[in-house]
Scaffold this active site. Structure first.
Site, PDB file in Angstrom:
ATOM      1  N   HIS A  33      41.155  70.647  10.396  1.00  0.00           N
ATOM      2  CA  HIS A  33      40.734  70.397   8.920  1.00  0.00           C
ATOM      3  C   HIS A  33      39.673  70.999   8.424  1.00  0.00           C
ATOM      4  O   HIS A  33      39.084  71.637   9.262  1.00  0.00           O
ATOM      5  CB  HIS A  33      40.747  68.718   8.619  1.00  0.00           C
ATOM      6  CG  HIS A  33      39.835  68.041   9.637  1.00  0.00           C
ATOM      7  ND1 HIS A  33      38.266  68.259   9.439  1.00  0.00           N
ATOM      8  CD2 HIS A  33      39.766  67.193  10.724  1.00  0.00           C
ATOM      9  CE1 HIS A  33      37.649  67.744  10.150  1.00  0.00           C
ATOM     10  NE2 HIS A  33      38.525  67.116  11.153  1.00  0.00           N
ATOM     11  N   HIS A  36      36.329  70.821  10.520  1.00  0.00           N
ATOM     12  CA  HIS A  36      36.374  72.119  11.659  1.00  0.00           C
ATOM     13  C   HIS A  36      36.349  73.443  10.892  1.00  0.00           C
ATOM     14  O   HIS A  36      35.473  74.350  11.593  1.00  0.00           O
ATOM     15  CB  HIS A  36      37.784  72.244  12.265  1.00  0.00           C
ATOM     16  CG  HIS A  36      38.240  70.795  13.033  1.00  0.00           C
ATOM     17  ND1 HIS A  36      39.220  70.220  12.740  1.00  0.00           N
ATOM     18  CD2 HIS A  36      37.649  70.184  14.261  1.00  0.00           C
ATOM     19  CE1 HIS A  36      39.177  68.947  13.592  1.00  0.00           C
ATOM     20  NE2 HIS A  36      38.557  69.033  14.510  1.00  0.00           N
ATOM     21  N   GLN A 152      27.180  62.932  19.459  1.00  0.00           N
ATOM     22  CA  GLN A 152      27.624  64.092  20.370  1.00  0.00           C
ATOM     23  C   GLN A 152      26.635  65.189  20.312  1.00  0.00           C
ATOM     24  O   GLN A 152      26.280  65.847  21.431  1.00  0.00           O
ATOM     25  CB  GLN A 152      29.071  64.279  20.068  1.00  0.00           C
ATOM     26  CG  GLN A 152      29.509  65.575  20.517  1.00  0.00           C
ATOM     27  CD  GLN A 152      30.873  65.796  20.355  1.00  0.00           C
ATOM     28  OE1 GLN A 152      31.829  65.085  20.789  1.00  0.00           O
ATOM     29  NE2 GLN A 152      31.382  66.544  19.180  1.00  0.00           N
TER      30      GLN A 152
HETATM   31  P1  AMP Z   1      36.969  67.028  17.289  1.00  0.00           P
HETATM   32  O1  AMP Z   1      38.336  68.231  17.133  1.00  0.00           O
HETATM   33  O2  AMP Z   1      37.094  65.778  16.733  1.00  0.00           O
HETATM   34  O3  AMP Z   1      36.565  67.345  18.896  1.00  0.00           O
HETATM   35  O4  AMP Z   1      35.940  67.881  16.547  1.00  0.00           O
HETATM   36  C1  AMP Z   1      35.410  69.361  16.989  1.00  0.00           C
HETATM   37  C2  AMP Z   1      34.039  69.571  16.217  1.00  0.00           C
HETATM   38  O5  AMP Z   1      34.320  69.402  14.600  1.00  0.00           O
HETATM   39  C3  AMP Z   1      32.872  68.622  16.251  1.00  0.00           C
HETATM   40  O6  AMP Z   1      31.671  69.413  16.553  1.00  0.00           O
HETATM   41  C4  AMP Z   1      32.857  67.700  15.212  1.00  0.00           C
HETATM   42  O7  AMP Z   1      31.626  67.323  14.879  1.00  0.00           O
HETATM   43  C5  AMP Z   1      33.165  68.571  14.057  1.00  0.00           C
HETATM   44  N1  AMP Z   1      33.848  67.862  12.951  1.00  0.00           N
HETATM   45  C6  AMP Z   1      34.870  67.092  13.128  1.00  0.00           C
HETATM   46  N2  AMP Z   1      35.026  66.510  11.792  1.00  0.00           N
HETATM   47  C7  AMP Z   1      34.077  66.915  11.149  1.00  0.00           C
HETATM   48  C8  AMP Z   1      33.704  66.689   9.641  1.00  0.00           C
HETATM   49  N3  AMP Z   1      34.171  66.051   8.910  1.00  0.00           N
HETATM   50  N4  AMP Z   1      32.748  67.574   9.108  1.00  0.00           N
HETATM   51  C9  AMP Z   1      32.063  68.389   9.918  1.00  0.00           C
HETATM   52  N5  AMP Z   1      32.395  68.535  11.221  1.00  0.00           N
HETATM   53  C10 AMP Z   1      33.410  68.025  11.748  1.00  0.00           C
END
Ligand code: AMP
Length: 279
Positions: A33, A36, A152
């Site tokens: 989204h 990312h 994290q």
């Molecule tokens: P995930 O796919 O949920 O493991 O997230 C991958 C990366 O995207 C991680 O560093 C998350 O912190 C970042 N991320 C996920 N959602 C958001 C968001 N709404 N805003 C900024 N970064 C995000």
């Protein structure tokens, strides 16, 4: 041009070794989204080559969590990353990442015992282990991570320092939907009605900021007001905490720069959100 999809560790390591320019890396679990994509855009700005990993890491899910339902759509992700001219997508299998006889785990103390660590035992051990592996595979100069997962980010920065990883870890701002809901792949699980209820998370964080700006700095009072706001919905609070941004330890009095974090179940979906307190 479409990004090159690399499935083998050896191949990814070979590609990384051959790069002369700076490598920017964005680890994800896919189903991308705009949150990312904001990390990918930052990586593009700061690096010559951008690698995005897409891997739903089983080691960071508990036995009763949503590993098997976690949303996946590789073709859509590839198209989104092609639009941003990402160079490589590392897309390994479970067999590649955790072969039979896998025995090594990385864990960070203290920072992982609080907040999400309390309700998700072993979650951060899974995160620190996979990120260690990914850094050894991609060998990036920079790794971009969202403040959406504030704990994290803190845990991985600690690990990077403690273990002397040469990669610079860069935190990027949390991206929200227009209505204020923090973007998350898990928002897909929410019905329209649940999505509306989930807005209470962000509203309660804004309330915390407003109360602080109006002169109230007592954590207990602010948490109680946030709790009331969320309990008006069907949301079930896992935690609401106000912490020092470095130690992640709870504080009694808010100060500029502290963090308010929460995790709330909307139906079966566990959502997290946070805010930095400013003036
Ligand atoms: P995930 O796919 O949920 O493991 O997230 C991958 C990366 O995207 C991680 O560093 C998350 O912190 C970042 N991320 C996920 N959602 C958001 C968001 N709404 N805003 C900024 N970064 C995000």
């Amino acid at each position: 041009m479409k990004p090159v999809i690399v499935r083998s560790i050896a191949e990814m390591q070979k590609i990384s070794r051959q790069q002369i320019g700076k490598i920017g890396f964005v680890p994800t679990m896919g189903y991308l989204h705009d949150g990312h994509l904001s990390l990918v855009k930052e990586a593009k700005k700061r690096s010559d080559i951008v690698v995005v990993s897409i891997y739903v890491n089983p080691a960071q899910f508990g036995p009763s969590e949503d590993l098997s339902n976690y949303p996946r759509d590789l073709n859509r992700d590839v198209d989104l990353l092609a639009d941003l001219r990402v160079n490589y997508i590392f897309f390994p299998s479970n067999e590649e990442m955790y072969p039979d006889n896998y025995k090594t785990w990385v864990s960070v103390e203290d920072l992982t015992d609080v907040l999400c660590g309390k309700s998700r035992p072993n979650h951060f051990r899974g995160v620190t282990t996979i990120v260690t592996k990914l850094m050894n595979i991609v060998n990036p100069d920079f790794m971009f991570m969202g403040e959406k997962d504030f704990q994290q980010l803190a845990v991985l920065k600690q690990m990077g320092n403690d273990l002397n990883f040469p990669t610079e870890i860069i935190g990027c701002p949390l991206i929200r939907e227009e209505d204020g809901l923090a973007m998350s792949s898990r928002n897909k699980y929410l019905s329209e009605e649940q999505h509306k209820q989930a807005l209470a998370l962000n509203k309660s964080l804004i309330l915390a900021q407003k109360l602080f700006s109006s002169g109230i700095d007592n954590s207990e009072i602010i948490i109680e007001r946030m709790r009331k706001l969320i309990e008006h919905t069907d949301g079930k609070i896992d935690y609401i905490e106000i912490v020092d941004p470095d130690s992640l330890q709870s504080i009694d009095k808010l100060f500029k720069g502290c963090r308010v974090l929460l995790a709330v179940y909307i139906g079966k979906t566990r959502l997290i959100d946070n805010i930095e307190i400013t003036d």
